[in-house]
Design a protein around this motif. Structure first.
Motif, PDB file in Angstrom:
ATOM      1  N   UNK A 136      51.167  43.737  28.008  1.00  0.00           N
ATOM      2  CA  UNK A 136      52.446  43.564  27.329  1.00  0.00           C
ATOM      3  C   UNK A 136      52.399  44.141  25.916  1.00  0.00           C
ATOM      4  N   UNK A 137      51.231  44.020  25.264  1.00  0.00           N
ATOM      5  CA  UNK A 137      51.080  44.522  23.897  1.00  0.00           C
ATOM      6  C   UNK A 137      50.869  46.032  23.851  1.00  0.00           C
ATOM      7  N   UNK A 138      50.144  46.566  24.851  1.00  0.00           N
ATOM      8  CA  UNK A 138      49.824  47.998  24.873  1.00  0.00           C
ATOM      9  C   UNK A 138      50.090  48.543  26.280  1.00  0.00           C
ATOM     10  N   UNK A 139      51.337  48.677  26.671  1.00  0.00           N
ATOM     11  CA  UNK A 139      51.666  49.100  28.041  1.00  0.00           C
ATOM     12  C   UNK A 139      51.123  50.471  28.416  1.00  0.00           C
ATOM     13  N   UNK A 140      50.910  51.333  27.444  1.00  0.00           N
ATOM     14  CA  UNK A 140      50.400  52.668  27.762  1.00  0.00           C
ATOM     15  C   UNK A 140      48.976  52.625  28.294  1.00  0.00           C
ATOM     16  N   UNK A 141      48.250  51.536  28.038  1.00  0.00           N
ATOM     17  CA  UNK A 141      46.862  51.414  28.487  1.00  0.00           C
ATOM     18  C   UNK A 141      46.736  50.530  29.726  1.00  0.00           C
ATOM     19  N   UNK A 142      47.832  50.293  30.430  1.00  0.00           N
ATOM     20  CA  UNK A 142      47.832  49.316  31.528  1.00  0.00           C
ATOM     21  C   UNK A 142      46.809  49.655  32.607  1.00  0.00           C
ATOM     22  N   UNK A 143      46.796  50.884  33.084  1.00  0.00           N
ATOM     23  CA  UNK A 143      45.896  51.251  34.174  1.00  0.00           C
ATOM     24  C   UNK A 143      44.436  51.172  33.745  1.00  0.00           C
ATOM     25  N   UNK A 144      44.140  51.648  32.542  1.00  0.00           N
ATOM     26  CA  UNK A 144      42.762  51.592  32.035  1.00  0.00           C
ATOM     27  C   UNK A 144      42.287  50.153  31.901  1.00  0.00           C
ATOM     28  N   UNK A 145      43.144  49.306  31.368  1.00  0.00           N
ATOM     29  CA  UNK A 145      42.785  47.895  31.200  1.00  0.00           C
ATOM     30  C   UNK A 145      42.587  47.225  32.551  1.00  0.00           C
ATOM     31  N   UNK A 146      43.410  47.565  33.519  1.00  0.00           N
ATOM     32  CA  UNK A 146      43.265  46.975  34.850  1.00  0.00           C
ATOM     33  C   UNK A 146      41.904  47.326  35.455  1.00  0.00           C
ATOM     34  N   UNK A 147      41.501  48.583  35.357  1.00  0.00           N
ATOM     35  CA  UNK A 147      40.210  48.995  35.916  1.00  0.00           C
ATOM     36  C   UNK A 147      39.053  48.263  35.234  1.00  0.00           C
ATOM     37  N   UNK A 148      39.136  48.082  33.943  1.00  0.00           N
ATOM     38  CA  UNK A 148      38.070  47.385  33.221  1.00  0.00           C
ATOM     39  C   UNK A 148      37.953  45.940  33.693  1.00  0.00           C
ATOM     40  N   UNK A 149      39.080  45.272  33.790  1.00  0.00           N
ATOM     41  CA  UNK A 149      39.081  43.863  34.193  1.00  0.00           C
ATOM     42  C   UNK A 149      38.654  43.715  35.651  1.00  0.00           C
ATOM     43  N   UNK A 150      39.068  44.654  36.475  1.00  0.00           N
ATOM     44  CA  UNK A 150      38.688  44.578  37.884  1.00  0.00           C
ATOM     45  C   UNK A 150      37.176  44.672  38.055  1.00  0.00           C
ATOM     46  N   UNK A 151      36.518  45.562  37.322  1.00  0.00           N
ATOM     47  CA  UNK A 151      35.067  45.693  37.422  1.00  0.00           C
ATOM     48  C   UNK A 151      34.372  44.393  37.042  1.00  0.00           C
ATOM     49  N   UNK A 152      34.854  43.758  36.006  1.00  0.00           N
ATOM     50  CA  UNK A 152      34.282  42.479  35.573  1.00  0.00           C
ATOM     51  C   UNK A 152      34.504  41.408  36.634  1.00  0.00           C
ATOM     52  N   UNK A 153      35.682  41.381  37.210  1.00  0.00           N
ATOM     53  CA  UNK A 153      36.015  40.403  38.249  1.00  0.00           C
ATOM     54  C   UNK A 153      35.108  40.568  39.460  1.00  0.00           C
ATOM     55  N   UNK A 154      34.955  41.809  39.940  1.00  0.00           N
ATOM     56  CA  UNK A 154      34.148  42.059  41.127  1.00  0.00           C
ATOM     57  C   UNK A 154      32.682  41.696  40.898  1.00  0.00           C
ATOM     58  N   UNK A 155      32.179  42.026  39.726  1.00  0.00           N
ATOM     59  CA  UNK A 155      30.765  41.787  39.442  1.00  0.00           C
ATOM     60  C   UNK A 155      30.422  40.308  39.384  1.00  0.00           C
ATOM     61  N   UNK A 156      31.390  39.454  39.108  1.00  0.00           N
ATOM     62  CA  UNK A 156      31.127  38.019  38.955  1.00  0.00           C
ATOM     63  C   UNK A 156      31.532  37.212  40.183  1.00  0.00           C
ATOM     64  N   UNK A 157      31.899  37.880  41.269  1.00  0.00           N
ATOM     65  CA  UNK A 157      32.343  37.208  42.492  1.00  0.00           C
ATOM     66  C   UNK A 157      31.227  36.343  43.071  1.00  0.00           C
ATOM     67  N   UNK A 158      31.552  35.094  43.462  1.00  0.00           N
ATOM     68  CA  UNK A 158      30.602  34.128  44.029  1.00  0.00           C
ATOM     69  C   UNK A 158      29.352  33.981  43.155  1.00  0.00           C
ATOM     70  N   UNK A 159      29.548  33.933  41.853  1.00  0.00           N
ATOM     71  CA  UNK A 159      28.445  33.804  40.912  1.00  0.00           C
ATOM     72  C   UNK A 159      27.594  32.564  41.189  1.00  0.00           C
ATOM     73  N   UNK A 160      28.214  31.473  41.668  1.00  0.00           N
ATOM     74  CA  UNK A 160      27.490  30.223  41.894  1.00  0.00           C
ATOM     75  C   UNK A 160      26.453  30.328  42.999  1.00  0.00           C
ATOM     76  N   UNK A 161      26.530  31.372  43.820  1.00  0.00           N
ATOM     77  CA  UNK A 161      25.607  31.519  44.936  1.00  0.00           C
ATOM     78  C   UNK A 161      24.420  32.425  44.588  1.00  0.00           C
ATOM     79  N   UNK A 162      24.350  32.937  43.350  1.00  0.00           N
ATOM     80  CA  UNK A 162      23.267  33.831  42.965  1.00  0.00           C
ATOM     81  C   UNK A 162      22.499  33.251  41.792  1.00  0.00           C
ATOM     82  N   UNK A 163      21.254  33.713  41.658  1.00  0.00           N
ATOM     83  CA  UNK A 163      20.434  33.284  40.531  1.00  0.00           C
ATOM     84  C   UNK A 163      21.082  33.735  39.229  1.00  0.00           C
ATOM     85  N   UNK A 164      20.755  33.040  38.149  1.00  0.00           N
ATOM     86  CA  UNK A 164      21.426  33.274  36.870  1.00  0.00           C
ATOM     87  C   UNK A 164      21.290  34.707  36.406  1.00  0.00           C
TER      88      UNK A 164
END
Length: 447
Positions: free
Chosen positions: A281-309
């Motif tokens: 909402x603050x920087x709409x021109x960067x929407x796609x770039x921001x989405x890709x960054x957040x998606x990578x973080x989301x995927x990497x932390x999936x089912x974190x409770x089932x893996x060693x720290x």
């Protein structure tokens, strides 16, 4: 061809759009309509899609609306990815259970049942509107809990509702890769319910190669499931479990890991996605770039409770999903006859011995212009069938409770779930969720 996406302001919608951008076949989707009740999220996701499609000459036209009838009218396919109560609702699902010493997870256990109780009435309303304004549309259901929601919607729209999940096919792909098999030549034997299933065989020319993988601990450990469950337990089962069975087989460990974490998964995603939508909402021109960054973080932390720290998620595991690819394959098969094999949530129709014919199960199918056709399966081993039957009985009680407002059916559903330890706990769960969620307070107001 028109595709409508319900829950069009959701974070994972750009995955579907990305698959459409890569589709250059004849009869591809030319129009995408996003529907959501949250105008801010709709605007953000529309920005992401517009930017992602800017360099594609044949990118589908993207529009957005908060009017359900407008979104549905004339649709050839409808992807349903709604989240009733949002991520705030998910965090409540998790915490009510955890506060009672019970596993708190979005789709598995009491949290999933609470999610279904407030989602089924909304999904049924959508199905009734679709029957009126888009009777020829096919529904592809992403909405969790996918098995319950798909079965409920089939009561209105019949077999034109298909449930999908990327977990089974991702598991099969990993196992096929570990064995060095040719994917197109490999027949997959997988059986279960959504988020509760087992890979039992991988056959090429009639030969089952899965035993070769099970006999090789080093090869098993290259799979996320091998590290998750341990090679000895997988060998004891004689099959590779879906990752969500970790919550059944190692429920104490999962619960302890979630409780010891600073946040539940829902709380992490709530904070992450809230920040994403504010940033767009603050920087709409960067929407796609921001989405890709957040998606990578989301995927990497999936089912974190089932893996060693200190254990990072393997890159192949992050890339191993792809529910958007499954959805595109369904559309291609139905709309222009590209017959395809995949694992879907459909009415079993006798394909799984021991399960009701009308029950939605997660099994291999062949999809053609007439929709999915179940592939008959070998009998299911005792403990697997028993768990499937018990959880399916719970799912059907949830549908009964969600459609009738029956307090008794809801408590019975909680009490009979394998991850709930007593009837008293079930009653406390019911009351806790009724207090936490306005939707459930209204549904059970007269009980």
């Amino acid at each position: 061809m028109k595709l409508t996406i319900l829950g069009g302001g959701g974070f994972r919608v750009p995955l579907v759009h990305g698959a459409l951008l890569r589709d250059d076949s004849e009869g591809r989707v030319t129009e995408v309509v996003l529907h959501d009740l949250d105008e801010g999220r709709l605007a953000a996701v529309t920005q992401v899609l517009t930017q992602a499609g800017a360099s594609f000459a044949n990118a589908p036209l993207v529009t957005a609306t908060t009017d359900l009838d407008e979104a549905l009218r004339g649709a050839d396919f409808v992807f349903s990815a709604i989240r009733v109560g949002g991520l705030v609702g998910r965090t409540l699902d998790e915490r009510v259970a955890l506060d009672l010493g019970v596993l708190g997870q979005e789709t598995t256990g009491p949290g999933g049942l609470a999610y279904a109780l407030r989602t089924v009435p909304v999904a049924l309303d959508i199905a009734r509107r679709a029957r009126e304004v888009a009777p020829d549309a096919w529904f592809i259901n992403f909405t969790n809990p996918a098995g319950i929601v798909t079965e409920a919607m089939q009561g209105v729209l019949g077999d034109r509702v298909i449930g999908i999940c990327d977990s089974p096919i991702a598991l099969a792909r990993r196992a096929i890769g570990a064995l060095g098999l040719e994917p197109a030549a490999t027949a997959i034997d997988y059986v279960g319910l959504n988020h509760l299933g087992w890979l039992r065989g991988l056959r090429v020319d009639g030969t089952n190669h899965l035993p070769r993988l099970l006999a090789d601990p080093a090869a098993l450990r290259t799979l996320e499931e091998g590290r998750l469950f341990g090679t000895e337990w997988i060998q004891a089962l004689g099959a590779i479990p879906n990752e969500y069975l970790y919550y059944y087989y190692f429920s104490a460990e999962a619960r302890a890991a979630i409780l010891s974490a600073a946040q539940t998964r829902g709380e992490f995603l709530r904070d992450q996605q809230d920040a994403f939508y504010v940033a767009v909402a603050s920087h709409p021109d960067n929407a796609a770039t921001e989405w890709h960054r957040v998606r990578e973080e989301r995927d990497a932390t999936y089912m974190r409770e089932a893996r060693a720290e200190d254990e990072e998620r393997d890159e192949a595991d992050v890339a191993g999903g792809g529910y958007e690819g499954v959805a595109l394959a369904i559309m291609a098969a139905i709309s222009h006859g590209e017959t395809s094999s995949m694992i879907l949530n459909i009415r079993g129709g006798g394909a799984v011995p021991g399960m009701p014919d009308s029950a939605v199960v997660e099994i291999p199918c062949v999809v053609d212009s007439e929709g999915p056709h179940a592939i008959p399966l070998a009998p299911v081993e005792g403990h697997m069938l028993g768990l499937m039957q018990q959880v399916k009985a719970v799912e059907r009680l949830v549908i009964e409770a969600a459609t009738t407002g029956s307090r008794q059916a809801a408590i019975k559903a909680f009490a009979l779930h394998p991850l709930v330890d007593s009837v008293s706990t079930a009653r406390s769960l019911f009351e806790g969720y009724r207090r936490a969620h306005p939707e459930l307070a209204a549904l059970f107001a007269d009980t």
